[in-house]
Structures are given as structure tokens and as C-alpha cells.
Design an enzyme around this catalytic site. Structure first.
Site, short mmCIF file in Angstrom:
data_model
loop_
_atom_site.label_atom_id
_atom_site.label_comp_id
_atom_site.label_asym_id
_atom_site.label_seq_id
_atom_site.Cartn_x
_atom_site.Cartn_y
_atom_site.Cartn_z
CG PHE A 123 9.76 45.90 18.85
CD1 PHE A 123 9.25 44.96 19.72
CD2 PHE A 123 10.00 47.18 19.31
CE1 PHE A 123 8.99 45.29 21.04
CE2 PHE A 123 9.74 47.51 20.63
CZ PHE A 123 9.23 46.57 21.51
CG ASP A 200 16.24 46.04 17.02
OD1 ASP A 200 16.77 45.42 17.96
OD2 ASP A 200 15.36 46.91 17.19
CE1 TYR A 225 13.98 46.12 27.51
CE2 TYR A 225 15.39 48.05 27.33
CZ TYR A 225 14.29 47.35 26.92
OH TYR A 225 13.51 47.84 25.92
CE LYS A 226 13.45 43.68 24.64
NZ LYS A 226 13.20 44.16 23.28
NE ARG A 374 6.99 38.18 23.69
CZ ARG A 374 7.82 39.22 23.60
NH1 ARG A 374 8.54 39.41 22.50
NH2 ARG A 374 7.96 40.06 24.60
C1 LIG Z 1 12.67 45.42 23.13
C2 LIG Z 1 12.91 45.98 21.77
C3 LIG Z 1 13.13 47.35 21.58
C4 LIG Z 1 13.05 48.28 22.76
O1 LIG Z 1 13.39 49.60 22.51
P1 LIG Z 1 13.49 50.58 23.74
O2 LIG Z 1 13.92 51.85 23.16
O3 LIG Z 1 14.43 50.00 24.74
O4 LIG Z 1 12.13 50.67 24.37
C5 LIG Z 1 13.41 47.78 20.30
N1 LIG Z 1 13.43 46.93 19.24
C6 LIG Z 1 13.20 45.60 19.41
C7 LIG Z 1 13.26 44.69 18.24
C8 LIG Z 1 12.92 45.10 20.67
O5 LIG Z 1 12.66 43.80 20.83
#
Ligand SMILES: *Cc1c(COP(=O)(O)O)cnc(C)c1O
Length: 402
Positions: A123, A200, A225-226, A374
Site C-alpha cells: 500500500f 500491516d 475504519y475498514k 475491487r
Molecule cells: C487503508 C490502509 C492504510 C491507511 O492508512 P491511514 O493512515 O489510515 O490513511 C494503511 N495501510 C494499508 C495496508 C491500508 O490498507
């Protein structure tokens, strides 16, 4: 092709869908992996918080639970979805900021080593944070090239780590393909090389069971939040394995991570335990929706959530094969159900336009370049009928575009 109404009738978790705002509308939501729907209980709970807790207790609230909320909620997240024993998880900041803190902490724990390992398809924020820490600390980034329709393998990690590796930073579930990395094996390989791993868990937490303690994990971060439906910008979580708690050093030393914040002392003394990962005042309001979703996941059980998730992704793949593959769509996710997380990525050169047209029709997937639509399937709020309707709409749009 299986009739989705039969699958819904057979689904032991189907009744939970009505607990979410919007379940009564015809909208098809394929992006619960990016922003989960709110529970209906969330609105009244927030209103009650404002009236009773914030408005009623005012500053007394800090002594009545808010001060410890990052740790008490962290313990719950650890127990319900992370396979982490108490005292190792803290809630606060964003995933990006916590990732920065923990990658810095991992590097600091391995002085003299010169490399951070990460895969090229991680990501974006993960790659950017790693590049930033490398620049700041005078280290090199060692990139693992991965198949974007799959993800990082244990063999690839074995080939990338060595005596110069300070830290390995990887996603448990890949954001693009939903590939599930073999976290236990990869952690062991990194440890054999003397390195620390930062996992992560943004696309796993609340969807794919995580076993941090069993993996022998060192450090981890993730989003709420996911699949944990905490709401836009809800705070993230960080895990520090018990054996690292006394030595972990993070770079944003703030008063809330101090051993005695209200001493207002001259120097920073880290708090014992995972509190030292905190920096400033915790986002108490932002933690509330998440607690409600944890109640539901705990009631249902993460294994049952995963079982439904696997049925949903298998059905999406089946329908896509029948309706979309004849139109040139390719399934860009793993076929092995044990290697696939909570979403399916469908590839076609025109998916950007397809996604835009679907949004016009209240079918909401998301688009990831190049050519990836997706289909995110949040297990507690998505029905099989919804999957079928969304993919039928995708077919109609593709037919018109051709
Ligand atoms: C959604 C996501 C993030 C989001 O990071 P934020 O700091 O909340 O914007 C980070 N890493 C991964 C792998 C994600 O899927």
C-alpha cells in the site's frame, strides 16, 4: 450459477445485515474493505456520548475511563480480532503515523543494520513511510518484486533478508489482490536473519483471523475504519509484543506516553507497557463506533466472520467467471481460498469507466490502477443477492461500453 436467495437463506449471519445503516436501500456496497458501513446503533450511541459522557461528565471523564481507553480498547481489539494477549495493543493516531512510529522503533532496535525490506506492491503509505524512515536514518530500502495478482511469499522474503536487514514491513492481506501472506513463516524467516517484522493488518482486522502471538510477531499496525466499521478517520491500533515492551523506542515522545503525564516533569520517561506508544491526547470520540462493531464481531466470532467471507468471495468469483470473464474480465485475486482475504479484484482495461458508471447506478466498488475493480465484501453487512446484483450491473455496463 447458484441462486443467491438460496445462499442468503442458508447464511447463519444474514440476519446481522439489518443492523447496518443503509441495509434497507437497494444500493450495492462493494467497499466495506475501504470504509465499513455504520451500525444503526452508532448514531444514538454518539448522541448519548455527547449528552451523558462528554456533556455530563466533562473533564471528569478522563478519570472515568477515557485516559485508559486506548489500552482497554486495545486489549479488546487484541482479544477479538488479533490473537493478541492483553497489554500489547494501543489505539490512537492514524495507521500511517503508527506505522512510522513502529518502523522507527524496529530500526532503532537493530542498530548497525542498513536495510529495510518491503514489497514493491505494498500500500502506498507503507512504501512512503519506509522511504521516509530510510532517508531519515541513512538506510537503504530493499524492494521485493511481487506478482500483483498474488503477493509476497516466504521464499521471496528468504531471498531478501540477511545480516543487513533491520526491519521487514509487509501487509498480511494485500490491498490489491487480497493475497494472504504466510505471516508465521515470514516472521520466522525474518527472525532467523535477526530482523524485526512490522505487519500491516489493515485489510485483515475484522475479516481474516490474525494470530499475532502465535506467529511470534514483533510489531503490527492496522486500520479500524475498514472491516471494523469505526467510521472515516477512526484511530488505528498498534501491537508491540510483550518481549519488546520494555525496550521499544518510538520517535514521537509525548506526554500521554509518559510514565506520569500529570507530573508535568522536565524529561520524558516512557510509561511501562504499551502506553509508551501513545503520543498525545487520545481520540476518544473516534473510538466509540468501533467499540460497537467489536461487540458484534465478538458475539458472532471471527471464525464465523471468516467463513462467511470465504463464501462471499467464492460466490463473487463464480459469478464473475460466468458473467464477466466472457467479456474479457480477468480475476486478479488468488483462487486458493486459504490465500484469499476479503475482496476480489476484477481486471479489465476499462474498469475506471466501469466504476464511474456503476457509481451512477448506486453500485459502489472502488477502482485501483491499473484496471482493477475491487469487490470488497464486508461479511456482516453484505448479502449474496447484493453480490449478484452488483456483478450483473457490472456486466450491463461492460456490454454498453464495448
Ligand atoms: C487503508 C490502509 C492504510 C491507511 O492508512 P491511514 O493512515 O489510515 O490513511 C494503511 N495501510 C494499508 C495496508 C491500508 O490498507
Amino acid at each position: 450459477m447458484t441462486d443467491p436467495t438460496l445462499l442468503d437463506a442458508d447464511d447463519p449471519l444474514a440476519r446481522h445485515r439489518d443492523l447496518f445503516v443503509g441495509a434497507e436501500t437497494p444500493l450495492v456496497y462493494f467497499d466495506g474493505n475501504s470504509l465499513g458501513r455504520p451500525l444503526r446503533r452508532t448514531g444514538p450511541a454518539l448522541a448519548a456520548f455527547v449528552e451523558e459522557h462528554w456533556g455530563g461528565r466533562l473533564i471528569r471523564g478522563w478519570d472515568e475511563g477515557w485516559f485508559d481507553l486506548p489500552l482497554t480498547l486495545g486489549d479488546r481489539i487484541g482479544r477479538v480480532v488479533l490473537g493478541a494477549g492483553a497489554g500489547q495493543v494501543a489505539v490512537g493516531d492514524s495507521t500511517t503515523v503508527l506505522l512510522y512510529k513502529l518502523v522507527r522503533a524496529a530500526v532503532a532496535a537493530r542498530p548497525g543494520r542498513r536495510e529495510i525490506v518491503i514489497d514493491r506492491d505494498s500500500f502506498p503509505t507503507d512504501r512512503y513511510v519506509v522511504q521516509g524512515v530510510a532517508a531519515e536514518c541513512g538506510l537503504d530500502v530493499r524492494w521485493i518484486e511481487v506478482d500483483t495478482a498474488a503477493g509476497v511469499t516466504a521464499g521471496q522474503v528468504r531471498g531478501a533478508v540477511g545480516e543487513q536487514t533491520a526491519a521487514v514491513v509487509l501487509s498480511h492481506v494485500a490491498y490489491r489482490s487480497a493475497w494472504i501472506a504466510d505471516a508465521a513463516a515470514i516472521t520466522a524467516i525474518a527472525h532467523d536473519a535477526g530482523a524485526l517484522v512490522v505487519w500491516d493488518l489493515s485489510h485483515s482486522a475484522g475479516s481474516v483471523p490474525v494470530r499475532l502471538d502465535d506467529w511470534g510477531a514483533d510489531l503490527a499496525v492496522g486500520c479500524t475504519y475498514k472491516y471494523l466499521n469505526g467510521g472515516p478517520g477512526a484511530p488505528a491500533f498498534a501491537y508491540v509484543a510483550e518481549r519488546h515492551l520494555d525496550t521499544v523506542a518510538q520517535p514521537i515522545q509525548g506526554w500521554m506516553g509518559h510514565a506520569d503525564p500529570f507530573l508535568m516533569g522536565p524529561d520524558w520517561t516512557p510509561a511501562p507497557g504499551v502506553r509508551r506508544i501513545l503520543s498525545g491526547t487520545p481520540p476518544v470520540v473516534g473510538m466509540l463506533p468501533l467499540t460497537l462493531m467489536l461487540d458484534l464481531v465478538e458475539e458472532v466470532g471471527i471464525e464465523a466472520v471468516r467463513a462467511k467471507s470465504q463464501r462471499l468471495t467464492a460466490y463473487a468469483a463464480e459469478v464473475a467467471a460466468e458473467l464477466l470473464e466472457p467479456l474479457g474480465v480477468v480475476n486478479g485475486s488468488p483462487r486458493d481460498p486459504d490465500r484469499l482475504g476479503g475482496h476480489v479484484t476484477l481486471l479489465h482495461p476499462r474498469m475506471r469507466e466501469v466504476t464511474a458508471a456503476l457509481w451512477q447506478r448506486d453500485v459502489i466498488p472502488d477502482y485501483r490502477d491499473p484496471g482493477g475493480l475491487r469487490v470488497g465484501l464486508s461479511p456482516l453487512s453484505t448479502s449474496f443477492t447484493e453480490v449478484r446484483r452488483g456483478l450483473e450491473a457490472t456486466r450491463e455496463v461492460l456490454v454498453v461500453l464495448r
